[in-house]
Each structure stands twice: as structure tokens, then as C-alpha cells.
Design a protein around this motif. Structure first.
Motif, mmCIF file in Angstrom:
data_model
loop_
_atom_site.group_PDB
_atom_site.id
_atom_site.type_symbol
_atom_site.label_atom_id
_atom_site.label_comp_id
_atom_site.label_asym_id
_atom_site.label_seq_id
_atom_site.Cartn_x
_atom_site.Cartn_y
_atom_site.Cartn_z
ATOM 1 N N TYR A 1 0.849 -1.199 0.000
ATOM 2 C CA TYR A 1 0.000 0.000 0.000
ATOM 3 C C TYR A 1 0.880 1.242 0.000
ATOM 4 N N ALA A 2 0.300 2.340 -0.475
ATOM 5 C CA ALA A 2 1.034 3.603 -0.517
ATOM 6 C C ALA A 2 0.511 4.483 0.615
ATOM 7 N N ALA A 3 1.232 4.499 1.735
ATOM 8 C CA ALA A 3 0.780 5.250 2.903
ATOM 9 C C ALA A 3 0.769 6.744 2.588
ATOM 10 N N GLY A 4 -0.320 7.386 2.911
ATOM 11 C CA GLY A 4 -0.413 8.846 2.749
ATOM 12 C C GLY A 4 -0.916 9.295 1.386
ATOM 13 N N VAL A 5 -1.093 8.346 0.466
ATOM 14 C CA VAL A 5 -1.377 8.780 -0.905
ATOM 15 C C VAL A 5 -2.752 9.430 -1.054
ATOM 16 N N SER A 6 -3.734 8.938 -0.278
ATOM 17 C CA SER A 6 -5.086 9.456 -0.518
ATOM 18 C C SER A 6 -5.238 10.902 -0.075
ATOM 19 N N SER A 7 -4.333 11.387 0.784
ATOM 20 C CA SER A 7 -4.436 12.798 1.175
ATOM 21 C C SER A 7 -3.321 13.631 0.539
ATOM 22 N N PHE B 1 2.298 5.572 -20.338
ATOM 23 C CA PHE B 1 2.487 4.844 -19.082
ATOM 24 C C PHE B 1 3.716 3.960 -19.300
ATOM 25 N N CYS B 2 4.833 4.331 -18.690
ATOM 26 C CA CYS B 2 6.093 3.618 -18.919
ATOM 27 C C CYS B 2 5.999 2.171 -18.425
ATOM 28 N N PRO B 3 6.914 1.306 -18.899
ATOM 29 C CA PRO B 3 6.902 -0.086 -18.406
ATOM 30 C C PRO B 3 7.460 -0.138 -16.984
ATOM 31 N N SER B 4 6.642 0.261 -16.055
ATOM 32 C CA SER B 4 7.044 0.340 -14.646
ATOM 33 C C SER B 4 6.170 -0.583 -13.831
ATOM 34 N N ASN B 5 6.586 -0.784 -12.614
ATOM 35 C CA ASN B 5 5.822 -1.632 -11.703
ATOM 36 C C ASN B 5 4.431 -1.019 -11.481
ATOM 37 N N PRO B 6 3.355 -1.757 -11.822
ATOM 38 C CA PRO B 6 2.025 -1.160 -11.686
ATOM 39 C C PRO B 6 1.630 -0.920 -10.233
ATOM 40 N N VAL B 7 2.167 -1.733 -9.311
ATOM 41 C CA VAL B 7 1.709 -1.642 -7.911
ATOM 42 C C VAL B 7 2.451 -0.557 -7.139
ATOM 43 N N VAL B 8 3.758 -0.460 -7.319
ATOM 44 C CA VAL B 8 4.514 0.495 -6.498
ATOM 45 C C VAL B 8 5.061 1.690 -7.289
ATOM 46 N N SER B 9 4.760 1.766 -8.603
ATOM 47 C CA SER B 9 5.209 2.945 -9.355
ATOM 48 C C SER B 9 4.031 3.670 -10.010
ATOM 49 N N ILE B 10 3.396 3.035 -10.993
ATOM 50 C CA ILE B 10 2.294 3.726 -11.692
ATOM 51 C C ILE B 10 1.063 3.824 -10.782
ATOM 52 N N GLY B 11 0.789 2.755 -10.023
ATOM 53 C CA GLY B 11 -0.365 2.756 -9.107
ATOM 54 C C GLY B 11 -0.352 3.959 -8.171
ATOM 55 N N PRO B 12 0.754 4.177 -7.442
ATOM 56 C CA PRO B 12 0.785 5.323 -6.536
ATOM 57 C C PRO B 12 0.640 6.671 -7.255
ATOM 58 N N ILE B 13 1.194 6.793 -8.466
ATOM 59 C CA ILE B 13 1.038 8.075 -9.192
ATOM 60 C C ILE B 13 -0.456 8.321 -9.449
ATOM 61 N N LEU B 14 -1.147 7.283 -9.951
ATOM 62 C CA LEU B 14 -2.571 7.446 -10.266
ATOM 63 C C LEU B 14 -3.416 7.585 -8.995
ATOM 64 N N ALA B 15 -2.877 7.072 -7.877
ATOM 65 C CA ALA B 15 -3.640 7.130 -6.616
ATOM 66 C C ALA B 15 -3.554 8.509 -5.952
ATOM 67 N N VAL B 16 -2.620 9.350 -6.401
ATOM 68 C CA VAL B 16 -2.636 10.743 -5.915
ATOM 69 C C VAL B 16 -3.918 11.345 -6.498
ATOM 70 N N ASP C 1 6.175 -9.295 -10.077
ATOM 71 C CA ASP C 1 5.320 -10.493 -10.015
ATOM 72 C C ASP C 1 4.752 -10.703 -8.620
ATOM 73 N N ARG C 2 5.630 -10.601 -7.604
ATOM 74 C CA ARG C 2 5.171 -10.816 -6.223
ATOM 75 C C ARG C 2 4.143 -9.762 -5.808
ATOM 76 N N LEU C 3 4.414 -8.525 -6.194
ATOM 77 C CA LEU C 3 3.517 -7.438 -5.789
ATOM 78 C C LEU C 3 2.199 -7.512 -6.556
ATOM 79 N N MET C 4 2.275 -7.868 -7.828
ATOM 80 C CA MET C 4 1.040 -7.987 -8.619
ATOM 81 C C MET C 4 0.169 -9.100 -8.061
ATOM 82 N N ARG C 5 0.790 -10.249 -7.771
ATOM 83 C CA ARG C 5 0.018 -11.374 -7.224
ATOM 84 C C ARG C 5 -0.699 -10.957 -5.936
ATOM 85 N N SER C 6 0.021 -10.237 -5.085
ATOM 86 C CA SER C 6 -0.581 -9.844 -3.795
ATOM 87 C C SER C 6 -1.749 -8.881 -4.009
ATOM 88 N N ALA C 7 -1.747 -8.177 -5.146
ATOM 89 C CA ALA C 7 -2.834 -7.240 -5.426
ATOM 90 C C ALA C 7 -3.922 -7.890 -6.281
#
Ligand code: GDP
Length: 323
Positions: A176-182, A201-216, A247-253
Motif C-alpha cells: 500500500y502507498a501510505a499517505g497517498v489518498s491525502s 504509461f512507462c513499463p514500470s511496476n504497476p503496484v509500487v510505481s504507476i499505481g501510486p502516481i494514479l492514486a494521488v 510479479d510478487r507485488l502484482m500477485r498480492s494485489a
């Protein structure tokens, strides 16, 4: 020609995968037409220094100064300060090179003097002669955390601790991205999205790179509102990440570790997904979610990155100067 004459492009970026694409992209489009919005969820304070791993990877790579084998840090680096820290029993699991340290000292001192992260990032990019605008997604603190199971209990780790200190174990329960929703989106980032002809959308980790950007919140909303053409490159090639623990992060999500999983994740957000030739047989499945382009996406070589960038530009109708 002024920047206004060019079709503006925004790239959403993590670290290594994104940088590999961006250094080809700036050879295909005018560098001044590009704004890169970078994930800051991996930022951390180490030994009192503010480290922004993804911003530094993007800047160093675009400056042609990154270590080509590691993909992060500077080429021809030395590690004397790190060895000297060992004498004091300091934590040395996060490798800080001697030259790299100067960047963190500079950033930390400028932040302490009251400058914002966007200003300091621009100063660092300028010092490295990087022309595209490099923007942090936010100046607020967002922290990617990874919860793992270890010895029957849950450990809640900073992403860098998970990746580097613990060697990215498989036992990920959630991230999870702590603090992102505010977090407040950087206004320049929102303005760049509003003015963009295309969003990559660059070939980046969807969970810990692109996900947090879009979650702002301001950024996610601006991307959804935007009428720009939106194109992503899959970071999953041949059913696995090219490098790193996606892979590990995607599976967990709950995201399938495949280009189809990526297509589902980005469904309704991007119009087009570029998948790798090695995943050609999944093109039809991807096409049920968005338009699919098949290309070589292994881009550690500059020439491959440039070739992929041309395909991206064609896919989003960006005129390249040679045309
Ligand atoms: P990090 O912050 O350094 O982990 O960087 P990113 O989030 O940008 O990137 C990690 C992702 O980039 C991984 O999922 C990799 O699979 C992907 N990646 C790295 N190199 C390449 C490449 O040459 N091609 C593609 N398609 N993906 C890549």
C-alpha cells in the motif's frame, strides 16, 4: 521553435523500466515537449538524507550517467563513504555511492532551506543537463509499504527495505502507498496532463510505481478527465517481470502476472497497451480490454528503446520531427 509548437507528451514513470524507455523517447520527440511525472512513493530518509530513488534513476539515465549494468546509481561510482559508515556501525544495506551522495546531500540541504521537492528536482535535472521537465508526483510524503509474512508474523516494510534489505521475498501479503489518498498533486503535473496530447504509461511496476502516481487524487482525476491519447507499455514480458519483484507485488494485489493482467489493470484508463512479441499469442485477450500493439519491448539497448518509442508515437498519433 518554442515548446508551444510541439505536441506535449506526459510520461508516468517509476525507475529503471521507465528510464529505459524515456532515453529513447527523447531521441524521437523534442525533449522540451516531454514532461515526466515520477513516482515518489519509494522516497525515504536515510542517515538524515532525503533519497528519491526513481527521480534520480530518471535523471541519471536521461543524462547518460547511470550505471548501464545496475540500471540505478551512477556509472564509475566508488563506495568509500559507505565503507567509512561501516566503521560507525551505520546501516549500509542501501548502497549509496560517493557521487550519488552529493545528490542526496544537495536535495536534503535545499529542502531544509525551504525549497519544494519540485524546485529541487528541477535544479538537479538542470545540473545534469536534462531538458525534459521532471516532476515529482507530489511534494507530500507518500510511502510505498510492503507487508510480508516472516516466521509466522507480519512485517510492514518500507518498499526499499523489502526490495534491498530483505531481498524481495515471495511472501507478500499486501502493498500500500501510505499517505497517498491525502497527497496533493503537484499543480504543474496536473497542468501538464491537461495540456498533453498523449500520456505514456512507462513499463514500470504497476503496484509500487504507476499505481501510486494514479492514486494521488488530483493526478488520477486529471488522467481520467484528459482527452489525451493514453498508451502503456507492459512491464511483464513472457509472463514475468524483466527485473524486480513486480510479479510478487502484482500477485498480492490480485493482478494476473501477464500482459493480460496488465491490460485488465489499465482497462478504462489507457486506450492502447503495447505488449511484447514474446506474448503475441495473448494479443487477442488484451484486445478485449483495449487496443493492442505487439512490438519488441526489451529496451535495455538504446536502439531498441528508440524503435519502441517510434511505435508508441505512431500509436498515439504524435508527429516525430523526421516525418
Ligand atoms: P523500479 O522503481 O526501478 O522498480 O522501476 P520501475 O517501476 O520503472 O520498473 C520496474 C519494472 O520495469 C519491472 O516490472 C520490469 O519488468 C520493467 N522493465 C525493466 N526493464 C524493462 C524492459 O526493457 N522492457 C519492459 N517491457 N519492461 C522493463
Amino acid at each position: 521553435m518554442s515548446a508551444g509548437k510541439y505536441q506535449q507528451v506526459v510520461a508516468l514513470a517509476g525507475g529503471v523500466g521507465a528510464s529505459r524507455l524515456l532515453r529513447g523517447l527523447v531521441r524521437v520527440i523534442p525533449p522540451e515537449s516531454l514532461t515526466v511525472i515520477v513516482n515518489t512513493g519509494d522516497d525515504m530518509v536515510l542517515h538524515g538524507l532525503h533519497v528519491s530513488p526513481d527521480i534520480d534513476t530518471v535523471v541519471y539515465t536521461m543524462a547518460g550517467a547511470a550505471d548501464p549494468d545496475r540500471g540505478w546509481g551512477l556509472a564509475e561510482e566508488t563506495w568509500n563513504a559507505l565503507s567509512a559508515m561501516e566503521r560507525y556501525g551505520m546501516d549500509t544495506w542501501f548502497a549509496l555511492g560517493d557521487k550519488d551522495l552529493a545528490t542526496h546531500v544537495f536535495r536534503t540541504s535545499r529542502l531544509a532551506a525551504g525549497a519544494g521537492l519540485a524546485t529541487v528536482t528541477a535544479e538537479i535535472a538542470r545540473a545534469w543537463g536534462v531538458v525534459p521537465r521532471i516532476l515529482p508526483m507530489t511534494e507530500d510524503r507518500v510511502e510505498n509499504r510492503v507487508v510480508v509474512e516472516e516466521g509466522g508474523r507480519e512485517l510492514d516494510l518500507h518498499f526499499q527495505e523489502y526490495l534491498v534489505h530483505h531481498g524481495s521475498p515471495d511472501s507478500v501479503l499486501r502493498a500500500y502507498a501510505a499517505g497517498v489518498s491525502s497527497a496533493q498533486a503537484l499543480p504543474e503535473a496536473v497542468a501538464a496532463i491537461e495540456a498533453a496530447h498523449a500520456i505514456v504509461f512507462c513499463p514500470s511496476n504497476p503496484v509500487v510505481s504507476i499505481g501510486p502516481i494514479l492514486a494521488v487524487p488530483g493526478i488520477g482525476a486529471a488522467v481520467s478527465r484528459s482527452r489525451a491519447r493514453k498508451i502503456a507499455v507492459s512491464p511483464i514480458v513472457g509472463g514475468a517481470p524483466v527485473r524486480g519483484p513486480a510479479d510478487r507485488l502484482m500477485r498480492s494485489a490480485g493482478i494476473d502476472v501477464s500482459c493480460v493482467g496488465i491490460a485488465r489493470y489499465y482497462a478504462g484508463i489507457v486506450d492502447t497497451l503495447v505488449i511484447d512479441e514474446r506474448d503475441r499469442e495473448q494479443a487477442e485477450d488484451v484486445a478485449t480490454h483495449c487496443k493492442c500493439i505487439v512490438a519488441n519491448t526489451l529496451i535495455s539497448e538504446l536502439r531498441a528503446s528508440e524503435a519502441l518509442s517510434r511505435i508508441l508515437c505512431e500509436g498515439v498519433d504524435i508527429r516525430t520531427p523526421q516525418e
